[in-house]
Design a protein around this motif. Structure first.
Motif, mmCIF file in Angstrom:
data_model
loop_
_atom_site.group_PDB
_atom_site.id
_atom_site.type_symbol
_atom_site.label_atom_id
_atom_site.label_comp_id
_atom_site.label_asym_id
_atom_site.label_seq_id
_atom_site.Cartn_x
_atom_site.Cartn_y
_atom_site.Cartn_z
ATOM 1 N N UNK A 179 -25.308 51.748 18.188
ATOM 2 C CA UNK A 179 -25.912 50.943 16.896
ATOM 3 C C UNK A 179 -27.396 51.303 16.943
ATOM 4 N N UNK A 180 -27.951 51.694 15.893
ATOM 5 C CA UNK A 180 -29.273 51.787 15.586
ATOM 6 C C UNK A 180 -29.918 50.709 14.622
ATOM 7 N N UNK A 181 -30.641 49.817 15.098
ATOM 8 C CA UNK A 181 -31.072 48.506 14.447
ATOM 9 C C UNK A 181 -32.422 48.735 13.813
ATOM 10 N N UNK A 182 -32.616 48.310 12.420
ATOM 11 C CA UNK A 182 -33.678 48.799 11.688
ATOM 12 C C UNK A 182 -34.226 47.060 11.431
ATOM 13 N N UNK A 183 -35.591 46.790 11.403
ATOM 14 C CA UNK A 183 -36.089 45.504 11.086
ATOM 15 C C UNK A 183 -36.569 45.934 9.804
ATOM 16 N N UNK A 184 -36.127 44.944 8.614
ATOM 17 C CA UNK A 184 -36.398 45.111 7.286
ATOM 18 C C UNK A 184 -35.465 44.644 6.216
ATOM 19 N N UNK A 185 -35.647 45.631 5.132
ATOM 20 C CA UNK A 185 -34.532 45.172 3.878
ATOM 21 C C UNK A 185 -33.924 46.359 3.663
ATOM 22 N N UNK A 186 -33.177 46.326 2.566
ATOM 23 C CA UNK A 186 -32.433 47.534 2.394
ATOM 24 C C UNK A 186 -33.371 48.881 2.000
ATOM 25 N N UNK A 187 -34.689 48.553 1.510
ATOM 26 C CA UNK A 187 -35.528 49.746 1.327
ATOM 27 C C UNK A 187 -35.728 50.478 2.533
ATOM 28 N N UNK A 188 -35.875 49.794 3.903
ATOM 29 C CA UNK A 188 -35.814 50.160 5.208
ATOM 30 C C UNK A 188 -34.674 50.703 5.728
ATOM 31 N N UNK A 189 -33.520 50.776 5.095
ATOM 32 C CA UNK A 189 -32.337 51.319 5.668
ATOM 33 C C UNK A 189 -32.470 52.958 5.510
ATOM 34 N N UNK A 190 -31.813 53.649 6.605
ATOM 35 C CA UNK A 190 -31.727 55.093 6.299
ATOM 36 C C UNK A 190 -31.023 55.509 5.061
ATOM 37 N N UNK A 191 -31.453 56.758 4.684
ATOM 38 C CA UNK A 191 -30.726 57.334 3.305
ATOM 39 C C UNK A 191 -29.539 57.688 3.334
ATOM 40 N N UNK A 192 -29.033 57.891 4.589
ATOM 41 C CA UNK A 192 -27.339 58.319 4.856
ATOM 42 C C UNK A 192 -27.093 59.904 4.541
ATOM 43 N N UNK A 193 -26.221 60.121 3.961
ATOM 44 C CA UNK A 193 -25.092 59.166 3.485
ATOM 45 C C UNK A 193 -24.189 58.712 4.303
ATOM 46 N N UNK A 194 -23.670 57.477 3.946
ATOM 47 C CA UNK A 194 -22.811 56.641 5.068
ATOM 48 C C UNK A 194 -21.506 56.722 4.524
ATOM 49 N N UNK A 195 -20.668 56.613 5.560
ATOM 50 C CA UNK A 195 -19.105 56.496 5.336
ATOM 51 C C UNK A 195 -18.467 55.107 4.914
ATOM 52 N N UNK A 196 -19.417 54.220 4.949
ATOM 53 C CA UNK A 196 -19.034 52.751 4.573
ATOM 54 C C UNK A 196 -20.131 51.947 4.938
ATOM 55 N N UNK A 197 -20.010 50.768 4.165
ATOM 56 C CA UNK A 197 -21.220 49.874 4.144
ATOM 57 C C UNK A 197 -20.573 48.349 4.140
ATOM 58 N N UNK A 198 -21.419 47.644 4.697
ATOM 59 C CA UNK A 198 -21.139 45.957 4.651
ATOM 60 C C UNK A 198 -22.257 45.058 4.297
ATOM 61 N N UNK A 199 -22.229 44.077 3.656
ATOM 62 C CA UNK A 199 -23.204 43.072 3.622
ATOM 63 C C UNK A 199 -22.469 41.812 3.698
ATOM 64 N N UNK A 200 -22.516 41.243 4.687
ATOM 65 C CA UNK A 200 -21.599 39.968 4.942
ATOM 66 C C UNK A 200 -22.671 38.535 5.102
ATOM 67 N N UNK A 201 -22.169 37.512 4.522
ATOM 68 C CA UNK A 201 -22.932 36.335 4.425
ATOM 69 C C UNK A 201 -24.513 36.478 4.308
ATOM 70 N N UNK A 202 -24.809 37.369 3.328
ATOM 71 C CA UNK A 202 -26.272 37.655 3.092
ATOM 72 C C UNK A 202 -26.878 37.584 1.725
ATOM 73 N N UNK A 203 -25.742 38.220 0.775
ATOM 74 C CA UNK A 203 -26.277 38.313 -0.647
ATOM 75 C C UNK A 203 -26.742 36.948 -1.314
ATOM 76 N N UNK A 204 -25.945 35.801 -0.801
ATOM 77 C CA UNK A 204 -26.348 34.498 -1.265
ATOM 78 C C UNK A 204 -27.772 34.149 -0.963
ATOM 79 N N UNK A 205 -28.402 34.605 -0.468
ATOM 80 C CA UNK A 205 -29.758 34.490 -0.084
ATOM 81 C C UNK A 205 -30.739 34.889 -1.196
ATOM 82 N N UNK A 206 -30.526 35.832 -2.003
ATOM 83 C CA UNK A 206 -31.459 36.335 -3.035
ATOM 84 C C UNK A 206 -30.496 36.069 -4.326
#
Length: 237
Positions: A106-133
């Motif tokens: 695992x590569x861990x990145x402090x920040x938000x979606x803009x700080x995520x690598x560009x990918x492309x990824x084979x899949x993605x998750x966002x669990x117990x998070x979107x209700x904060x925004x």
């Protein structure tokens, strides 16, 4: 998670829950107890990601602090690697501890979606998070995740989601409070958690949640999980 409920303690200032060292240290005890069917939801998420991912998939996990989903996915798929993103340094440190022998994958990145690598990824998750925004930020996040995925890749999201209707929100939040009490939280603290969730989270209806996924470019959003006030979807880039 929604708010921090650990060993009878409730943090009603949600932001502080992810910075307080004592609360962070106990975080991993919370979701399995206070989110109905949490571990089963993680197992289902791994299955849904695997349906369209290669054996050596690279997976993006937004809101990955704590590391519970990363550990579950790493255990399920021995060749997957992960990029986990979270704004809390303390929660990312906890994720490293939670991952244990899987941390090298695992590569861990402090920040938000803009700080995520560009990918492309084979899949993605966002669990117990979107209700904060709020709604607009949720739309932007969904679009940015879509932009980072390979065509056809699966995206799994789960968070608070309550049906429309004048009586629905209080009814379902009361059920959430009752579930906390049934899980061992003192009734007054369960009531305080309900108030914190009601006052601080951005909770949409399932129909609006699905519309946001479609607006971001995802196809076939399908409900795969429902646990009282929590719902989860899989959709495809």
């Amino acid at each position: 998670m929604t708010c921090s409920i650990q060993q009878g303690n409730i943090v009603t200032d949600i932001q502080s829950a992810f910075a307080d060292p004592q609360m962070v240290a106990k975080y991993t005890e919370g979701p399995p107890r206070f989110v109905p069917g949490y571990n089963a939801m993680l197992s289902m998420a791994a299955i849904l990601l695997a349906e369209r991912s290669p054996e050596d998939a690279r997976i993006l996990a937004l809101g990955a602090g704590g590391g519970l989903e990363l550990r579950a996915f790493a255990q399920a798929q021995p060749r997957w690697t992960f990029d986990g993103v979270d704004p809390s340094a303390a929660m990312l440190n906890l994720a490293t501890q939670t991952l244990g022998p899987f941390a090298s994958r695992a590569h861990l990145h402090q920040g938000y979606i803009n700080d995520a690598p560009a990918g492309p990824f084979d899949g993605a998750t966002c669990l117990l998070t979107l209700h904060f925004v709020d709604v607009e930020e949720r739309r932007r996040i969904a679009s940015e995740i879509h932009r980072r995925l390979k065509p056809g890749a699966a995206f799994v999201a789960a968070h608070f989601s309550i049906p429309d209707g004048d009586d629905e929100r209080p009814r379902w939040l009361s059920r959430y409070s009752a579930f906390l009490a049934a899980s061992g939280v003192e009734p007054d603290k369960a009531a305080a958690a309900r108030q914190a969730v009601d006052g601080q989270l951005s909770i949409l209806s399932p129909a609006r949640d699905e519309a946001i996924l479609r607006d971001a470019g995802f196809t076939d959003p399908t409900l795969f999980y429902a646990g009282f006030t929590f719902r989860g979807w899989v959709a495809y880039a």
